[in-house]
Design a protein around this motif. Structure first.
Motif, PDB file in Angstrom:
ATOM      1  N   ALA A 123     -17.315 -24.641  41.526  1.00 13.74           N
ATOM      2  CA  ALA A 123     -16.243 -25.504  41.802  1.00 13.74           C
ATOM      3  C   ALA A 123     -16.449 -26.838  41.057  1.00 13.74           C
ATOM      4  O   ALA A 123     -17.442 -26.934  40.567  1.00 13.74           O
ATOM      5  N   LEU A 133     -12.268 -25.694  50.270  1.00 16.38           N
ATOM      6  CA  LEU A 133     -11.339 -24.780  49.648  1.00 16.38           C
ATOM      7  C   LEU A 133     -10.212 -24.479  50.233  1.00 16.38           C
ATOM      8  O   LEU A 133      -9.295 -23.630  49.804  1.00 16.38           O
ATOM      9  N   LYS A 136      -6.365 -24.522  49.041  1.00 12.45           N
ATOM     10  CA  LYS A 136      -6.535 -24.644  47.539  1.00 12.45           C
ATOM     11  C   LYS A 136      -6.048 -23.361  46.602  1.00 12.45           C
ATOM     12  O   LYS A 136      -6.027 -22.348  47.305  1.00 12.45           O
ATOM     13  N   ILE A 138      -7.626 -20.860  43.812  1.00 15.15           N
ATOM     14  CA  ILE A 138      -8.695 -20.324  43.331  1.00 15.15           C
ATOM     15  C   ILE A 138      -8.695 -19.347  42.139  1.00 15.15           C
ATOM     16  O   ILE A 138      -7.627 -18.584  42.364  1.00 15.15           O
ATOM     17  N   TYR A 165      -5.696 -19.857  51.643  1.00 13.15           N
ATOM     18  CA  TYR A 165      -5.964 -20.340  50.216  1.00 13.15           C
ATOM     19  C   TYR A 165      -5.209 -19.297  49.218  1.00 13.15           C
ATOM     20  O   TYR A 165      -4.471 -18.241  49.961  1.00 13.15           O
ATOM     21  N   ALA A 185     -11.663 -24.390  41.654  1.00 10.13           N
ATOM     22  CA  ALA A 185     -12.882 -23.344  41.775  1.00 10.13           C
ATOM     23  C   ALA A 185     -12.395 -22.016  41.144  1.00 10.13           C
ATOM     24  O   ALA A 185     -11.228 -21.552  41.277  1.00 10.13           O
TER      25      ALA A 185
END
Length: 326
Positions: A123, A133, A136, A138, A165, A185
């Motif tokens: 990350a 996270l 977020k 990814i 996520y 990340a």
């Protein structure tokens, strides 16, 4: 003066004879050297999980079995399509091939290379733990790929649910997406992780520490197993010999990795040590890696029962090699 001319002529004749002998010897050797068969093996990316293939090609193991090993990097759909048309001999993405087999694609994994993945969740430096996270986006590889399976498992172990996520599938451009700020990340392979850390990114979780999962194997079509059996057996034998060298002769392996990835000794040594205990010397998955793979497949595909080994594996070539070596 006559003697000098004679000696000079004799010397010239001797040189010409020597050159002629060298030429004849070279031609004879070229004629005796067997023609190598192209062996086309696709990788999902260049990674430590393919070390045995780099080592086997560099040290002449595959050549000794009559192969010109050609390593290609292909996204999973392209690789599976090339397997079906016969343009590829093998695909090394063991997890992807396993789940494809369970969906009815006529492929089987005939051996595995590693039972510990080298992937790391990395990350941006301001993110210090996985909990940050939540909410977020990814970076992942493609849907149902092994990279995504590892990502979801690492997040699950830290309490993050899939609806907390999002995954942006960017294929082999995960490091580029992270470095460019497109994602905060991403799951990177060991080689990418070394580069990312040098640029200030932060490793959050190492898959090899908590996950048993078969990677870097050889997967092929059911039809190839029936029609190219002798060729595939020789290739599997070469791969097994390459794994043994990889697992037991670090001093031979590190120079190969340094050249392959243009990294310094310390970097490749770190990456090598991260997965050293995971090499599948017998070409088979550990009970733990098989269970992990099958549990995930059952959950993901909504299967009533766990998959059966014969649905995804065909280790008959390994069995034949084992019998012949006794």
């Amino acid at each position: 003066m006559a003697n000098m001319k004679l000696n000079r002529a004799s010397f010239v004749i001797a040189i010409m004879v020597s050159l002629l002998l060298c030429l004849v010897t070279t031609i004879a050797y070229a004629q005796q050297k067997p023609k190598l068969r192209p062996l086309r093996v696709a990788l999902p990316s260049h990674t430590i999980g393919a070390t045995q293939y780099y080592v086997g090609r560099s040290t002449g193991i595959f050549e000794g079995h009559g192969f010109d090993l050609q390593l290609l990097v292909l996204e999973q759909r392209a690789a599976l399509a090339a397997l079906m048309t016969g343009d590829l001999d093998f695909y090394t993405a063991t997890g992807t091939s396993t789940r494809s087999a369970l969906r009815g694609v006529p492929v089987r994994c005939v051996m595995v290379g590693l039972n510990r993945p080298d992937h790391v969740l990395v990350a941006a430096k301001e993110i210090v733990n996985i909990e940050q996270l939540r909410g977020k986006v990814i970076g992942g590889y493609t849907a149902n790929a092994t990279v995504n399976v590892i990502l979801m498992e690492l997040l699950r172990r830290k309490g993050l649910k899939p609806d907390e996520y999002k995954i942006l599938n960017v294929g082999t451009a995960r490091f580029a997406a992270l470095a460019g700020g497109s994602v905060p990340a991403a799951v990177l392979n060991g080689l990418e992780t070394v580069k990312a850390v040098k640029q200030g990114f932060r490793p959050l979780a190492r898959a090899a520490e908590v996950i048993e999962l078969a990677t870097g194997g050889l997967c092929t079509t059911v039809n190839s197993l029936q029609t190219k059996r002798d060729i595939l057996r020789a290739a599997v034998q070469a791969a097994l010999e390459s794994i043994k060298v990889t697992a037991t002769q670090k001093e031979k392996v590190l120079p190969v990795l340094m050249k392959q990835f243009s990294l310094v000794y310390e970097d490749v040594s770190y990456i090598y040590d991260n997965v050293h205990s995971g090499w599948a010397l017998d070409g088979r998955p550990t009970p733990g890696s098989q269970k992990f793979e099958f549990d995930l497949a059952q959950k993901e595909m909504g299967l009533k029962e766990p998959p059966r080994p014969e649905q995804v594996y065909d280790f008959s070539l390994l069995d034949e090699i084992g019998k012949s070596s006794r």
